[in-house]
Design a protein around this motif. Sequence first.
Motif, PDB file in Angstrom:
ATOM      1  N   ARG A  25     -13.100  -1.168  -7.806  1.00 47.46           N
ATOM      2  CA  ARG A  25     -13.334  -2.126  -6.726  1.00 47.46           C
ATOM      3  C   ARG A  25     -13.138  -3.550  -7.224  1.00 47.46           C
ATOM      4  O   ARG A  25     -12.479  -4.366  -6.580  1.00 47.46           O
ATOM      5  CB  ARG A  25     -14.743  -1.945  -6.162  1.00 47.46           C
ATOM      6  N   VAL A  26     -13.658  -3.838  -8.407  1.00 50.87           N
ATOM      7  CA  VAL A  26     -13.521  -5.174  -8.987  1.00 50.87           C
ATOM      8  C   VAL A  26     -12.064  -5.446  -9.348  1.00 50.87           C
ATOM      9  O   VAL A  26     -11.543  -6.536  -9.088  1.00 50.87           O
ATOM     10  CB  VAL A  26     -14.432  -5.338 -10.228  1.00 50.87           C
ATOM     11  N   GLN A  27     -11.378  -4.456  -9.918  1.00 50.64           N
ATOM     12  CA  GLN A  27      -9.964  -4.626 -10.264  1.00 50.64           C
ATOM     13  C   GLN A  27      -9.128  -4.925  -9.020  1.00 50.64           C
ATOM     14  O   GLN A  27      -8.262  -5.802  -9.045  1.00 50.64           O
ATOM     15  CB  GLN A  27      -9.422  -3.358 -10.941  1.00 50.64           C
ATOM     16  N   VAL A  28      -9.384  -4.203  -7.953  1.00 54.31           N
ATOM     17  CA  VAL A  28      -8.632  -4.400  -6.708  1.00 54.31           C
ATOM     18  C   VAL A  28      -8.895  -5.799  -6.162  1.00 54.31           C
ATOM     19  O   VAL A  28      -7.964  -6.533  -5.808  1.00 54.31           O
ATOM     20  CB  VAL A  28      -9.006  -3.324  -5.656  1.00 54.31           C
ATOM     21  N   LEU A  60      -0.690  -1.684  -7.802  1.00 60.72           N
ATOM     22  CA  LEU A  60      -2.091  -1.611  -7.411  1.00 60.72           C
ATOM     23  C   LEU A  60      -2.375  -0.332  -6.628  1.00 60.72           C
ATOM     24  O   LEU A  60      -3.362   0.366  -6.888  1.00 60.72           O
ATOM     25  CB  LEU A  60      -2.476  -2.837  -6.576  1.00 60.72           C
ATOM     26  N   VAL A  61      -1.524  -0.017  -5.682  1.00 61.13           N
ATOM     27  CA  VAL A  61      -1.706   1.192  -4.872  1.00 61.13           C
ATOM     28  C   VAL A  61      -1.679   2.428  -5.766  1.00 61.13           C
ATOM     29  O   VAL A  61      -2.510   3.340  -5.612  1.00 61.13           O
ATOM     30  CB  VAL A  61      -0.644   1.266  -3.749  1.00 61.13           C
ATOM     31  N   ASP A  62      -0.748   2.478  -6.710  1.00 59.55           N
ATOM     32  CA  ASP A  62      -0.703   3.618  -7.641  1.00 59.55           C
ATOM     33  C   ASP A  62      -2.002   3.731  -8.424  1.00 59.55           C
ATOM     34  O   ASP A  62      -2.555   4.829  -8.585  1.00 59.55           O
ATOM     35  CB  ASP A  62       0.480   3.483  -8.606  1.00 59.55           C
ATOM     36  N   ARG A  63      -2.509   2.614  -8.916  1.00 62.68           N
ATOM     37  CA  ARG A  63      -3.758   2.622  -9.691  1.00 62.68           C
ATOM     38  C   ARG A  63      -4.917   3.113  -8.820  1.00 62.68           C
ATOM     39  O   ARG A  63      -5.720   3.938  -9.251  1.00 62.68           O
ATOM     40  CB  ARG A  63      -4.062   1.233 -10.234  1.00 62.68           C
ATOM     41  N   VAL A  64      -4.992   2.597  -7.604  1.00 65.87           N
ATOM     42  CA  VAL A  64      -6.074   2.996  -6.694  1.00 65.87           C
ATOM     43  C   VAL A  64      -6.025   4.493  -6.444  1.00 65.87           C
ATOM     44  O   VAL A  64      -7.040   5.197  -6.544  1.00 65.87           O
ATOM     45  CB  VAL A  64      -5.982   2.205  -5.362  1.00 65.87           C
ATOM     46  N   ARG A  65      -4.870   5.003  -6.133  1.00 61.22           N
ATOM     47  CA  ARG A  65      -4.734   6.433  -5.825  1.00 61.22           C
ATOM     48  C   ARG A  65      -5.017   7.305  -7.040  1.00 61.22           C
ATOM     49  O   ARG A  65      -5.648   8.357  -6.914  1.00 61.22           O
ATOM     50  CB  ARG A  65      -3.349   6.713  -5.251  1.00 61.22           C
ATOM     51  N   HIS A  66      -4.583   6.877  -8.220  1.00 61.47           N
ATOM     52  CA  HIS A  66      -4.829   7.658  -9.435  1.00 61.47           C
ATOM     53  C   HIS A  66      -6.304   7.672  -9.834  1.00 61.47           C
ATOM     54  O   HIS A  66      -6.747   8.572 -10.538  1.00 61.47           O
ATOM     55  CB  HIS A  66      -3.973   7.144 -10.596  1.00 61.47           C
ATOM     56  N   GLN A  67      -7.044   6.683  -9.381  1.00 59.95           N
ATOM     57  CA  GLN A  67      -8.459   6.621  -9.737  1.00 59.95           C
ATOM     58  C   GLN A  67      -9.373   7.089  -8.611  1.00 59.95           C
ATOM     59  O   GLN A  67     -10.576   6.846  -8.641  1.00 59.95           O
ATOM     60  CB  GLN A  67      -8.824   5.204 -10.183  1.00 59.95           C
ATOM     61  N   VAL A  73      -0.336   0.564   2.745  1.00 58.73           N
ATOM     62  CA  VAL A  73       0.401  -0.687   2.836  1.00 58.73           C
ATOM     63  C   VAL A  73       1.359  -0.535   4.007  1.00 58.73           C
ATOM     64  O   VAL A  73       2.200   0.362   4.021  1.00 58.73           O
ATOM     65  CB  VAL A  73       1.177  -0.986   1.537  1.00 58.73           C
ATOM     66  N   LEU A  74       1.193  -1.423   4.980  1.00 58.86           N
ATOM     67  CA  LEU A  74       2.013  -1.351   6.181  1.00 58.86           C
ATOM     68  C   LEU A  74       2.831  -2.630   6.315  1.00 58.86           C
ATOM     69  O   LEU A  74       2.267  -3.729   6.296  1.00 58.86           O
ATOM     70  CB  LEU A  74       1.118  -1.194   7.419  1.00 58.86           C
ATOM     71  N   PRO A  75       4.137  -2.492   6.425  1.00 58.02           N
ATOM     72  CA  PRO A  75       4.945  -3.692   6.680  1.00 58.02           C
ATOM     73  C   PRO A  75       4.698  -4.166   8.104  1.00 58.02           C
ATOM     74  O   PRO A  75       4.435  -3.363   9.003  1.00 58.02           O
ATOM     75  CB  PRO A  75       6.379  -3.204   6.490  1.00 58.02           C
ATOM     76  N   MET A  76       4.757  -5.441   8.298  1.00 59.95           N
ATOM     77  CA  MET A  76       4.562  -5.965   9.650  1.00 59.95           C
ATOM     78  C   MET A  76       5.342  -7.252   9.826  1.00 59.95           C
ATOM     79  O   MET A  76       5.715  -7.898   8.852  1.00 59.95           O
ATOM     80  CB  MET A  76       3.085  -6.190   9.960  1.00 59.95           C
ATOM     81  N   ALA A  77       5.559  -7.573  11.054  1.00 62.89           N
ATOM     82  CA  ALA A  77       6.155  -8.853  11.429  1.00 62.89           C
ATOM     83  C   ALA A  77       5.329  -9.400  12.573  1.00 62.89           C
ATOM     84  O   ALA A  77       4.835  -8.654  13.417  1.00 62.89           O
ATOM     85  CB  ALA A  77       7.605  -8.655  11.863  1.00 62.89           C
ATOM     86  N   PHE A  78       5.161 -10.694  12.595  1.00 60.88           N
ATOM     87  CA  PHE A  78       4.430 -11.330  13.684  1.00 60.88           C
ATOM     88  C   PHE A  78       5.301 -11.336  14.939  1.00 60.88           C
ATOM     89  O   PHE A  78       6.503 -11.587  14.868  1.00 60.88           O
ATOM     90  CB  PHE A  78       4.062 -12.768  13.310  1.00 60.88           C
ATOM     91  N   THR A  79       4.696 -11.079  16.063  1.00 64.38           N
ATOM     92  CA  THR A  79       5.419 -11.174  17.328  1.00 64.38           C
ATOM     93  C   THR A  79       5.221 -12.550  17.951  1.00 64.38           C
ATOM     94  O   THR A  79       5.986 -12.943  18.823  1.00 64.38           O
ATOM     95  CB  THR A  79       4.946 -10.091  18.324  1.00 64.38           C
ATOM     96  N   ASP A  80       4.205 -13.270  17.476  1.00 67.90           N
ATOM     97  CA  ASP A  80       3.906 -14.606  17.992  1.00 67.90           C
ATOM     98  C   ASP A  80       4.100 -15.623  16.857  1.00 67.90           C
ATOM     99  O   ASP A  80       3.312 -15.651  15.909  1.00 67.90           O
ATOM    100  CB  ASP A  80       2.465 -14.643  18.494  1.00 67.90           C
ATOM    101  N   PRO A  81       5.136 -16.448  16.927  1.00 69.42           N
ATOM    102  CA  PRO A  81       5.382 -17.427  15.869  1.00 69.42           C
ATOM    103  C   PRO A  81       4.191 -18.360  15.624  1.00 69.42           C
ATOM    104  O   PRO A  81       3.936 -18.761  14.492  1.00 69.42           O
ATOM    105  CB  PRO A  81       6.596 -18.216  16.361  1.00 69.42           C
TER     106      PRO A  81
END
Length: 190
Positions: A25-28, A60-67, A73-81
Amino acid sequence: MSIEPDSRGWLVISVSTASAPDSLRVQVWRKLRSLGALYLQQSVCLLPARPPVVREIRRLVDRVRHQGGTARVLPMAFTDPAEEQAVIAELNAARDTEYAEVLERLPGLRQELADEQARGNATYAEVEESEADLQRFRTWMGKVAARDYFDAPAGQAARDAVEQAAEELAAFEEAALHAEAPRLRAVKEK
């Protein structure tokens, strides 16, 4: 996991370390803070999908999952500038706060140089000590700049102030060299 860098895109990162060791938790938290993540709510944050960020998030995700934790992690784009600009402003404000702290502390180094010179204490030992202090400021600035994705307004003033301190240190070093040169000649003449 396939996260693609996108200079205009964003990553929503959700991490849970509930069933993992407490140290994770602290590492993340430290890693996400070092990347300049903007927390949307507990355990959910937002970062720009820049190549160095994507690389660090993959690790980070690999470390979290291995432990034993979970991460999405979801890619996103804003629809409202306007909403995207508000997020960028919030990220810039966080960086400006960090730059302001540098600007607040830097005068102490510059004042120390002036005080030592006024006392006639321009020595090699003082130069070394001040070089170490300046290097700490440069390292600190490097860390802040690495997470300054949108060129926060205070960044240039902080960079200029560090360079001004470097110039003052160079002048102090020159004064130390001149101050020690007569002493060295006197020792050789004995």
